[in-house]
Write a protein that holds these residues in place. Structure first.
Motif, PDB file in Angstrom:
ATOM      1  N   ALA A 277       0.803  -1.208   0.000  1.00 20.69           N
ATOM      2  CA  ALA A 277       0.000   0.000   0.000  1.00 20.69           C
ATOM      3  C   ALA A 277       0.845   1.272   0.000  1.00 20.69           C
ATOM      4  O   ALA A 277       0.748   2.075  -0.920  1.00 20.69           O
ATOM      5  CB  ALA A 277      -0.930  -0.013   1.207  1.00 20.69           C
ATOM      6  N   GLN A 278       1.648   1.483   1.026  1.00 20.61           N
ATOM      7  CA  GLN A 278       2.327   2.755   1.196  1.00 20.61           C
ATOM      8  C   GLN A 278       3.658   2.786   0.442  1.00 20.61           C
ATOM      9  O   GLN A 278       4.490   1.888   0.578  1.00 20.61           O
ATOM     10  CB  GLN A 278       2.586   3.045   2.677  1.00 20.61           C
ATOM     11  N   ILE A 279       3.861   3.827  -0.332  1.00 21.01           N
ATOM     12  CA  ILE A 279       5.088   3.995  -1.100  1.00 21.01           C
ATOM     13  C   ILE A 279       5.750   5.300  -0.691  1.00 21.01           C
ATOM     14  O   ILE A 279       5.103   6.342  -0.621  1.00 21.01           O
ATOM     15  CB  ILE A 279       4.806   4.026  -2.616  1.00 21.01           C
ATOM     16  N   LYS A 280       7.058   5.249  -0.429  1.00 17.75           N
ATOM     17  CA  LYS A 280       7.821   6.462  -0.169  1.00 17.75           C
ATOM     18  C   LYS A 280       8.960   6.539  -1.183  1.00 17.75           C
ATOM     19  O   LYS A 280       9.666   5.551  -1.407  1.00 17.75           O
ATOM     20  CB  LYS A 280       8.385   6.473   1.254  1.00 17.75           C
ATOM     21  N   LEU A 281       9.107   7.714  -1.781  1.00 18.26           N
ATOM     22  CA  LEU A 281      10.167   7.955  -2.747  1.00 18.26           C
ATOM     23  C   LEU A 281      11.180   8.931  -2.163  1.00 18.26           C
ATOM     24  O   LEU A 281      10.849   9.733  -1.289  1.00 18.26           O
ATOM     25  CB  LEU A 281       9.593   8.531  -4.043  1.00 18.26           C
ATOM     26  N   GLY A 282      12.382   8.861  -2.666  1.00 22.22           N
ATOM     27  CA  GLY A 282      13.408   9.774  -2.203  1.00 22.22           C
ATOM     28  C   GLY A 282      14.563   9.849  -3.176  1.00 22.22           C
ATOM     29  O   GLY A 282      14.649   9.079  -4.134  1.00 22.22           O
ATOM     30  N   VAL A 283      15.441  10.784  -2.935  1.00 18.98           N
ATOM     31  CA  VAL A 283      16.666  10.918  -3.718  1.00 18.98           C
ATOM     32  C   VAL A 283      17.836  10.926  -2.743  1.00 18.98           C
ATOM     33  O   VAL A 283      17.711  11.373  -1.602  1.00 18.98           O
ATOM     34  CB  VAL A 283      16.665  12.201  -4.574  1.00 18.98           C
ATOM     35  N   SER A 284      18.961  10.402  -3.203  1.00 16.51           N
ATOM     36  CA  SER A 284      20.125  10.366  -2.317  1.00 16.51           C
ATOM     37  C   SER A 284      21.408  10.508  -3.112  1.00 16.51           C
ATOM     38  O   SER A 284      21.481  10.186  -4.298  1.00 16.51           O
ATOM     39  CB  SER A 284      20.156   9.065  -1.497  1.00 16.51           C
ATOM     40  N   LEU A 285      22.428  10.992  -2.422  1.00 15.78           N
ATOM     41  CA  LEU A 285      23.788  11.096  -2.918  1.00 15.78           C
ATOM     42  C   LEU A 285      24.664  10.299  -1.968  1.00 15.78           C
ATOM     43  O   LEU A 285      24.555  10.463  -0.752  1.00 15.78           O
ATOM     44  CB  LEU A 285      24.227  12.553  -2.962  1.00 15.78           C
ATOM     45  N   GLU A 286      25.546   9.428  -2.520  1.00 12.50           N
ATOM     46  CA  GLU A 286      26.324   8.536  -1.673  1.00 12.50           C
ATOM     47  C   GLU A 286      27.812   8.584  -2.032  1.00 12.50           C
ATOM     48  O   GLU A 286      28.270   7.864  -2.916  1.00 12.50           O
ATOM     49  CB  GLU A 286      25.808   7.100  -1.797  1.00 12.50           C
ATOM     50  N   PRO A 287      28.597   9.436  -1.379  1.00 13.92           N
ATOM     51  CA  PRO A 287      30.057   9.349  -1.524  1.00 13.92           C
ATOM     52  C   PRO A 287      30.536   7.998  -1.012  1.00 13.92           C
ATOM     53  O   PRO A 287      30.001   7.481  -0.025  1.00 13.92           O
ATOM     54  CB  PRO A 287      30.569  10.497  -0.641  1.00 13.92           C
ATOM     55  N   GLN A 288      31.537   7.395  -1.676  1.00 13.71           N
ATOM     56  CA  GLN A 288      31.962   6.062  -1.279  1.00 13.71           C
ATOM     57  C   GLN A 288      33.430   5.829  -1.585  1.00 13.71           C
ATOM     58  O   GLN A 288      34.041   6.526  -2.382  1.00 13.71           O
ATOM     59  CB  GLN A 288      31.110   5.010  -1.997  1.00 13.71           C
ATOM     60  N   ILE A 289      33.978   4.820  -0.922  1.00 18.46           N
ATOM     61  CA  ILE A 289      35.296   4.306  -1.263  1.00 18.46           C
ATOM     62  C   ILE A 289      35.126   2.862  -1.706  1.00 18.46           C
ATOM     63  O   ILE A 289      34.304   2.128  -1.158  1.00 18.46           O
ATOM     64  CB  ILE A 289      36.296   4.408  -0.092  1.00 18.46           C
ATOM     65  N   SER A 290      35.889   2.453  -2.727  1.00 19.49           N
ATOM     66  CA  SER A 290      35.758   1.120  -3.316  1.00 19.49           C
ATOM     67  C   SER A 290      37.119   0.459  -3.424  1.00 19.49           C
ATOM     68  O   SER A 290      38.137   1.137  -3.603  1.00 19.49           O
ATOM     69  CB  SER A 290      35.126   1.214  -4.705  1.00 19.49           C
TER      70      SER A 290
END
Length: 225
Positions: free
Chosen positions: A20-33
Motif C-alpha cells: 500500500a504505502q510507497i515512499k520515494l526519495g533521492v540520495s547522494l552517496e560518496p563512497q570508497i571502493s
C-alpha cells in the motif's frame, strides 16, 4: 548464491504491486571502493573514491517493514597489482603488458539496482533508525583502466593515460548491509543519513583466471518524501 539472489530479487519485484504505502526519495552517496581476489599473485592494491546518486523507493508491507529498491548511477573501482606481471587482452584497445608488481587502476560506471528488506524502529523523538539487508545488481555502462607501468602492443609507454576499456563483466552482483536514521521534518518528509557496505559476489573482471570481487563502503545522504 547467484540463484538465491535472483529468486530473492524476483520475489520482491513481484510483491511490490500488492503493497500500500510507497515512499520515494533521492540520495547522494560518496563512497570508497576496493577489490578483493582469490589469488596471491593478483591482489587489490588500494581504494579509490567514487559516488552514487539516484532514486530510492520504499514500499511498506507493515508499519515498520518495507521492501526497498531504486535506480542509481554509480562510479566505482579500485586497483589491482600483478605480482608476476601480465598481458591484459582487450577487445577495444591494444594488448597491454604490465610489468611485475605493476598496478592498474580500474574505474567503472554502473547502473545499479538494489533490492532488499528495510527494518525501521518506532520514532524516537524525530528520529527513526533502520537497518537494510539485500542485494545489488549493477549493469556496466563503461570501464576505463589506467597505468603508468607498462607498454601497449605497439611499444608505446602509457603515463597515467587511459589504456584499457571495458575489461569488466557486463553485470555484477553483490550483497549489501546498512544502518542509518531518518529525521522527520513533518508531512512525511524526512532527511536520510546512513552507512552501507556492499560486498561483491560475482567476478567483476572479464578474466576466467582470477575472481575479483568489488567492495565499497558508502555514506548515504538523502531526502525521503
Amino acid at each position: 548464491m547467484k540463484k538465491f539472489a535472483l529468486i530473492f530479487t524476483l520475489a520482491i519485484i513481484t510483491a511490490l504491486p500488492s503493497v500500500a504505502q510507497i515512499k520515494l526519495g533521492v540520495s547522494l552517496e560518496p563512497q570508497i571502493s576496493w577489490f578483493g581476489t582469490d589469488r596471491k599473485a593478483i591482489k587489490g592494491d588500494g581504494s579509490i573514491g567514487g559516488v552514487s546518486f539516484g532514486l530510492n523507493v520504499d514500499r511498506y508491507f507493515a508499519k515498520q517493514y518495507a521492501f526497498y529498491t531504486g535506480v542509481f548511477i554509480e562510479t566505482t573501482g579500485g586497483y589491482l597489482k600483478y605480482q608476476n606481471g601480465t598481458t591484459i587482452h582487450s577487445k577495444d584497445t591494444p594488448n597491454f603488458a604490465v610489468k611485475p608488481n605493476g598496478s592498474v587502476k580500474y574505474r567503472t560506471q554502473y547502473i545499479s539496482i538494489p533490492t532488499g528488506i528495510k527494518l525501521k524502529t518506532n520514532p524516537i523523538g524525530y528520529n527513526s533508525f533502520y537497518a537494510i539487508l539485500g542485494f545489488k545488481t549493477s549493469l556496466r555502462m563503461r570501464t576505463k583502466g589506467f597505468t603508468n607501468d607498462g607498454k601497449n602492443s605497439s611499444g608505446i609507454n602509457s603515463m597515467d593515460g587511459e589504456v584499457l576499456k571495458n575489461q569488466t563483466e557486463w553485470a555484477n552482483l553483490g550483497y549489501q548491509l546498512g544502518v542509518g536514521t531518518e529525521y522527520s521534518l513533518g508531512n512525511s518528509v524526512s532527511l536520510l543519513l546512513g552507512i552501507t557496505y556492499n560486498n561483491g559476489i560475482t567476478n567483476t573482471m572479464d578474466d576466467e583466471n582470477v575472481h575479483v570481487n568489488l567492495n565499497n563502503l558508502s555514506l548515504k545522504l538523502g531526502v525521503m518524501f
